[in-house]
Design an enzyme around this catalytic site. Structure first.
Site, PDB file in Angstrom:
ATOM      1  N   THR A  70       0.855  -1.195   0.000  1.00  0.00           N
ATOM      2  CA  THR A  70       0.000   0.000   0.000  1.00  0.00           C
ATOM      3  C   THR A  70       0.889   1.243   0.000  1.00  0.00           C
ATOM      4  OG1 THR A  70      -1.730  -1.160   1.209  1.00  0.00           O
ATOM      5  CG2 THR A  70      -1.790   1.250   1.300  1.00  0.00           C
ATOM      6  N   ASN A 146      -5.390  -9.082  -8.000  1.00  0.00           N
ATOM      7  CA  ASN A 146      -5.481  -9.812  -6.736  1.00  0.00           C
ATOM      8  C   ASN A 146      -6.805 -10.542  -6.529  1.00  0.00           C
ATOM      9  OD1 ASN A 146      -6.317  -6.952  -6.504  1.00  0.00           O
ATOM     10  ND2 ASN A 146      -7.002  -7.608  -4.492  1.00  0.00           N
ATOM     11  N   GLN A 185       1.174  -9.751  -6.202  1.00  0.00           N
ATOM     12  CA  GLN A 185       0.727 -11.149  -6.202  1.00  0.00           C
ATOM     13  C   GLN A 185       1.624 -12.063  -7.035  1.00  0.00           C
ATOM     14  OE1 GLN A 185      -1.710 -12.536  -4.504  1.00  0.00           O
ATOM     15  NE2 GLN A 185      -2.817 -10.745  -3.718  1.00  0.00           N
ATOM     16  N   THR A 243      13.951   4.478  10.950  1.00  0.00           N
ATOM     17  CA  THR A 243      14.907   3.385  11.164  1.00  0.00           C
ATOM     18  C   THR A 243      14.464   2.156  10.371  1.00  0.00           C
ATOM     19  OG1 THR A 243      15.381   4.246  13.361  1.00  0.00           O
ATOM     20  CG2 THR A 243      16.038   1.960  12.934  1.00  0.00           C
ATOM     21  N   CYS A 326     -10.017  -6.999   1.933  1.00  0.00           N
ATOM     22  CA  CYS A 326     -10.434  -5.696   2.466  1.00  0.00           C
ATOM     23  C   CYS A 326     -11.853  -5.345   2.022  1.00  0.00           C
ATOM     24  CB  CYS A 326      -9.439  -4.600   2.089  1.00  0.00           C
ATOM     25  SG  CYS A 326      -8.635  -4.813   0.530  1.00  0.00           S
TER      26      CYS A 326
HETATM   27  N1  PLP Z   1      -1.692  -4.607  -4.048  1.00  0.00           N
HETATM   28  C1  PLP Z   1      -2.175  -5.842  -4.238  1.00  0.00           C
HETATM   29  C2  PLP Z   1      -2.315  -6.354  -5.633  1.00  0.00           C
HETATM   30  C3  PLP Z   1      -2.542  -6.639  -3.153  1.00  0.00           C
HETATM   31  O1  PLP Z   1      -3.036  -7.861  -3.351  1.00  0.00           O
HETATM   32  C4  PLP Z   1      -2.402  -6.102  -1.846  1.00  0.00           C
HETATM   33  C5  PLP Z   1      -2.807  -6.875  -0.653  1.00  0.00           C
HETATM   34  O2  PLP Z   1      -3.889  -7.355  -0.533  1.00  0.00           O
HETATM   35  C6  PLP Z   1      -1.886  -4.800  -1.697  1.00  0.00           C
HETATM   36  C7  PLP Z   1      -1.537  -4.092  -2.818  1.00  0.00           C
HETATM   37  C8  PLP Z   1      -1.732  -4.164  -0.341  1.00  0.00           C
HETATM   38  O3  PLP Z   1      -0.751  -4.800   0.373  1.00  0.00           O
HETATM   39  P1  PLP Z   1      -0.475  -4.434   1.915  1.00  0.00           P
HETATM   40  O4  PLP Z   1      -1.798  -4.594   2.617  1.00  0.00           O
HETATM   41  O5  PLP Z   1       0.534  -5.439   2.344  1.00  0.00           O
HETATM   42  O6  PLP Z   1       0.006  -3.051   1.975  1.00  0.00           O
END
Ligand code: PLP
Length: 385
Positions: A70, A146, A185, A243, A326
Site C-alpha cells: 500500500t 489480486n 501477487q 529506522t 479488504c
Molecule cells: N496490491 C495488491 C495487488 C494486493 O493484493 C495487496 C494486498 O492485498 C496490496 C496491494 C496491499 O498490500 P499491503 O496490505 O501489504 O500493503
C-alpha cells in the site's frame, strides 16, 4: 484446516522466520550507528535489499523499502506532482479499473481516470490508447490482479508508451510518461524483470510470498522523480525516512530467494492442483479461464450466496474468500468482477480460491469434495424455501 486464501495472506516460511530471528535480538543495532556491530547489520540489510532487487533485474540502490505494498503504491504516485485539476478535461493519471484499492484510492486523489478491461480480464488496449493524452504522466497497471489473478501484457503496454514518448519528443513535449505496476501477487509465480517489462516503477509485497507482513518495496527507475511520504533521517535515499525494518527486510529477502528457487516448480504444482480441483468440482462456472496466475481459481455458483458459502465452508474447515479481503470485510461488491461485466447475481455467487504452499494433493481432493457437498446442500435448502 484447508487454507485456500493465499492471495490474502501467506504464512511466513520457516527459513525466512529463522533468518529474521537474530535481527530481533543479538543483531538489534541501528544500521545508521557508527560502531562495528551496527555496520555489520547495515551490510546485511544492504545485502538483503540486493537479493530483493536482483530478483527483478535491478540493483539495491534502485529500490526503496516500504511498510508494505500500500505504501509502495502511494509512493509511486508521488511521481505526479501538484493538485489535480478541479474540472479535469484530460487526466494526468490512468489506472486499470480493476486495480487494488490502494491504487484506486491514490489514483483518484491524483486526478486519475480508469482504463477499461475486457471480459477476459485483460486491459482494453484501445481504451488505453484513446485515453492517453499529452497531459498523461503516469499509467498504473498491476502485473497480476489480486481477485482474478489475471496477468497483464505489460511489455506490450510499455511498447505503446515508448511510441507515444517518441512522438512527444518529436513534437517537443517534455512531459514525463511513466509506467507503474503493482506486482504484489506475482513475485513467487512469474519471472519478473523490470527492463523486459519496461516499467519505471514496480511494487513488491513480502506478505504475499511467504515473507513477513508490513514489508514491501518500490523499484524506481532513473526517469521517475518521487517525493517522500515521510521525512526525517533520510533513510532509503531520502524517500522513506525512519529506522530500517531490518528483520522484516531480511525475512523478505529470504522469501524472495526461496521463491526464485521454486519458481518453475511452483507454477507446475499449482497448474496441476488447479486442473485437478476443477475436474472434481461440480455445477460451477469458471470465471478466470485464461491469462491467469496458476494458483487463482474464481468460481461462480449460480443462484448461491457465496458469502454464506464462505461461512458454511469455514464450519467444515475450508477457508476461501469472496474477493479481496479488504472489500469482503466491508461487504462491498467486487469492483473487479463488475469490471469484467459479471451480473450482480454472478458476483453474489462468486468465490475466490487461491492455492499456495500450505496445500497438498490430498487437501485439493478434500476441498473439492467438501465444496461440492456444501453447494449441493445449499441448493437443496434454497429449493425447499
Ligand atoms: N496490491 C495488491 C495487488 C494486493 O493484493 C495487496 C494486498 O492485498 C496490496 C496491494 C496491499 O498490500 P499491503 O496490505 O501489504 O500493503
Amino acid at each position: 484446516m484447508i487454507y485456500l486464501d493465499h492471495a490474502a495472506a501467506t504464512p511466513v516460511d520457516e527459513k525466512a522466520l529463522e533468518a529474521m530471528k537474530p535481527y530481533f535480538s543479538e543483531h538489534f543495532f541501528n544500521p545508521s550507528a557508527a560502531y562495528l556491530p551496527a555496520k555489520k547489520v547495515s551490510a546485511d540489510y544492504e545485502a538483503a535489499k540486493a537479493t530483493i532487487a536482483h530478483a527483478i533485474g535491478a540493483k539495491a540502490s534502485d529500490i526503496v523499502i516500504t511498510a508494505g505494498a500500500t505504501e509502495a503504491n502511494n509512493l509511486a504516485f508521488t511521481a505526479v506532482s501538484g493538485a489535480p485539476r478541479k474540472v479535469p478535461t484530460s487526466f494526468r493519471v490512468l489506472y486499470l479499473e480493476m486495480e487494488h484499492d490502494s491504487i484506486r484510492a491514490v489514483a483518484k486523489k491524483s486526478g486519475g481516470k480508469p482504463i477499461k478491461v475486457l471480459p477476459n480480464g485483460l486491459i482494453d488496449l484501445n481504451d488505453l490508447k484513446t485515453k492517453i493524452t499529452d497531459e498523461t504522466e503516469l499509467i498504473s497497471v498491476a502485473l497480476a490482479n489480486n481477485e482474478l489473478g489475471t496477468v497483464q501484457p505489460l511489455a506490450e503496454i510499455s511498447g505503446i508508451i515508448r511510441e507515444i514518448k517518441l512522438d512527444r519528443l518529436k513534437r517537443g513535449i517534455k512531459k514525463q510518461l511513466l509506467l507503474h505496476s503493482d506486482a504484489s501477487q506475482a513475485l513467487n509465480l512469474l519471472d519478473i524483470n523490470v527492463a523486459r517489462l519496461g516499467v519505471d516503477l514496480l511494487t513488491l509485497n513480502s506478505a504475499k510470498i511467504y515473507g513477513p507482513k508490513g514489508v514491501g518495496a518500490l523499484y524506481v527507475s532513473h526517469d521517475a522523480k518521487l517525493q517522500p511520504l515521510t521525512v526525517g533521517g533520510g533513510q532509503e535515499n531520502g524517500l522513506r525516512s525512519g529506522t530500517e525494518n531490518v528483520p522484516g527486510v531480511i525475512g523478505f529477502a529470504k522469501a524472495v530467494e526461496i521463491a526464485n528457487e521454486h519458481l518453475n516448480g511452483n507454477r507446475k504444482k499449482y497448474a496441476s492442483f488447479r486442473k485437478m480441483f476443477l475436474s472434481e468440482l461440480k455445477d460451477f462456472e469458471l470465471i478466470n479461464k485464461k491469462h491467469v496466475l496458476d494458483n487463482f481459481i474464481v468460481l461462480c455458483f449460480d443462484g448461491i450466496d457465496a458469502e454464506r458459502l464462505v461461512f458454511l465452508l469455514e464450519d467444515k474447515g475450508v477457508y476461501v474468500a469472496t474477493g479481496a479481503a479488504c472489500a469482503a470485510s466491508k461487504g462491498v461488491k467486487s469492483h473487479v468482477l463488475k469490471a469484467i461485466g459479471l451480473s450482480d447475481s454472478q458476483i453474489t455467487g462468486s468465490l475466490r480460491v487461491s492455492l499456495g504452499e500450505t496445500n497438498d494433493e490430498r487437501q485439493i481432493h478434500e476441498a473439492a469434495k467438501i465444496i461440492n457437498e456444501v453447494v449441493q446442500a445449499e441448493r437443496k435448502r434454497i429449493g425447499h424455501e
